[in-house]
Design a protein around this motif. Structure first.
Motif: not given
Length: 552
Positions: A474-496
């Motif tokens: 949950s702390e990891g999610v909060k960090w990415f969200q605070s940086k505007g770098k979180f994408r929901d489950g519909s996103y098509v990800p990339a390696a890494g």
């Protein structure tokens, strides 16, 4: 016999001399035109008005000449008429004189009376003619000339006033022109600056492409098409960043200008010692060692290749010699660690830690752990410090410290990040004690997040702030969200990318892993704490159990 006295012809009636009049008028016109020309020299802004005035003068003068000519004709006619009348009077006098000679004396008186009456009549007629002549010869031509002169004066005054007005306006016009010129100059300077900036960026891009081409040729000869493909992506992307001015802080920390200035020397010795494809790695090492400053930028004084200067800290005082010794040291470590290519990160890490600790670490790590790990780097440091009686030995975090400056493996979003994937794949099958103990726990915990953080640390991402260090999903999610770098489950990800799971689909983040690749509509992952081991898995894109992704 008395003579009949006749009035002598008067000479006071002046006859207008037509040629002289025309000449005077022309002279007046010439003088007027000269005055206008002198005024015109100072009245360029009112040239149109001047022409109009001069044109009007010409019209007036021509009209004056015309009127004078007509009046001259009339006066000449009057003079001729007077002359004819004088002849007739003379003839009548002579005839009367002859008749009087033949008349008796008694009748002469009556003739004389008649003659006196005739004489008075002639005088009266002559006087009337003179009066009429004086009325007729009032100089209409002169009046026209006066009018023309008056028009000339008016035109001259108008021209002078217009000139003065134009002169007064000249400073204002000059001021406006000066302001316009200043603005134009500023615009030109800005354009020149922009053109200069664009030229520099283009030159940097061209240089990056040239260097990429050189590296590709070397890699093609040494390592085949896989290394070539990775170098194309990394180096050409670096050229793209130079051209666009893009921010690559989330991909790699750039080396300093001082280190960059050493590139020709680094390239020279890298080529000489047959590791030309590792120039970027050597630059990253120099950046960590000194930032390109000092007389020993590679900190090679205590190395085995220093044979000219004292083997003590900063013993070398020749920067080029320091670079030469450092390149030889790095080659020795690369060979000992059996590094296959610039993207062979696992073996590169072993080589890097060996450069910091000495080649003895490479042999020890291969014999005890089959390679490098952050944990065994710490173990070796403690061991050597104890043996030597020192407080510390080397830099336990040397590998991640160097890798934050190493371009290869730092490919941004859209292309994937192979560095962290390769680190994760190399851990497949391991148990979690390595990762949770590294994090700081003294007993077992759910270590999936510890595993992701450990992999990020190996790439230098924690030090550079690219990713957070976290043990709770949950702390990891909060960090990415605070940086505007979180994408929901519909996103098509990339390696890494970092993948977060919600097993119960109830909004609780239960697990985390690393995206390995995307194939056939599936997201392939590497996860820690999967059956208490590092394992690979696959999920359909858009799977409801996927809570979202952290990108960087």
């Amino acid at each position: 016999m008395g003579k009949i006295k006749t009035r002598r012809e008067r000479k006071d009636i002046k006859v207008l001399d037509k040629p002289m009049t025309v000449l005077r008028i022309k002279k007046s016109h010439v003088r007027t035109k000269e005055d206008m020309d002198q005024t015109q020299e100072h009245a360029v802004p009112v040239e149109y008005a001047e022409n109009k005035v001069v044109g009007g003068m010409d019209i007036f003068v021509h009209k004056g000449v015309h009127h004078a000519s007509l009046q001259g004709g009339r006066l000449a006619g009057t003079a001729r008429e007077g002359k004819r009348s004088s002849k007739e009077i003379k003839q009548k006098k002579e005839e009367m004189h002859r008749q009087r000679a033949d008349i008796p004396s008694g009748e002469r008186r009556s003739v004389s009376t008649s003659s006196g009456e005739m004489k008075r009549k002639i005088q009266s007629q002559t006087t009337n003619q003179r009066r009429n002549s004086n009325k007729t010869t009032q100089p209409k031509g002169q009046k026209s000339i006066k009018n023309a002169g008056k028009s000339v004066k008016t035109g001259k005054r108008t021209t002078i006033k217009s000139t003065e007005k134009a002169v007064k306006q000249t400073p204002q016009t000059a001021k406006v022109a000066k302001q316009t010129a200043r603005k134009t100059a500023q615009a030109v300077k800005q354009s020149m600056k922009a053109a200069k900036k664009t030229g520099k960026a283009t030159a940097k891009a061209a240089k990056a492409i040239i260097e990429a081409t050189k590296a590709l040729i070397t890699a093609l000869i040494s390592f085949g098409w896989i290394a070539v493909l990775i170098l194309i992506i990394v180096l050409l992307f670096g050229g793209f960043l130079c051209m666009t001015g893009g921010d690559n802080s989330s991909t790699v920390t750039p080396v300093s200008a001082e280190v960059q200035a050493y590139e020709p020397v680094i390239r020279k010795y890298a080529k000489q010692y047959e590791i030309g494809e590792y120039v970027e790695l050597i630059k990253a090492v120099m950046m960590q060692e000194s930032g390109g400053q000092g007389n020993d930028p590679m900190q090679s004084s205590e190395g085995i290749f220093n044979t000219r200067y004292p083997r003590k800290p900063n013993g070398i005082t020749d920067p080029e010699y320091s670079t030469r010794c450092g390149v030889q040291e790095i080659k020795s470590c690369l060979v000992s660690a059996k590094v296959k290519s610039p993207v062979d990160l696992e073996h590169i890490k072993l080589a890097l830690q060996g450069f910091n600790y000495g080649n003895g670490y490479i042999t020890w790590a291969m014999n005890h752990y089959s390679g490098y790990s952050l944990a065994n780097a710490e173990e070796f440091s403690d061991k050597m410090a104890k043996e030597k009686g020192w407080e510390s030995y080397g830099d336990k975090q040397y590998v991640p410290h160097v890798l934050r400056y190493y371009t290869i493996g730092r490919i941004p979003n859209g292309m994937g990040n192979q560095a962290i994937v390769q680190v994760a794949l190399a851990q497949e099958g391991n148990h979690g004690d390595i990762y949770w103990s590294w994090y700081g726990f003294h007993s077992r915990v759910s270590w999936c997040a510890c595993f992701v953080s450990w992999c990020a640390e190996q790439c230098g991402y924690l030090e550079s702030g690219v990713m957070p260090k976290f043990s709770l999903c949950s702390e990891g999610v909060k960090w990415f969200q605070s940086k505007g770098k979180f994408r929901d489950g519909s996103y098509v990800p990339a390696a890494g990318d970092i993948i977060f799971f919600d097993w119960g689909e109830d909004g609780t983040i239960d697990h985390v892993g690393i995206v390995e690749s995307i194939t056939k509509g599936n997201v392939n992952t590497v996860e820690g704490n999967s059956g208490d081991k590092v394992k690979r898995h696959s999920y359909p894109i858009g799977d409801g159990r996927v809570y979202g992704y952290g990108v960087y």
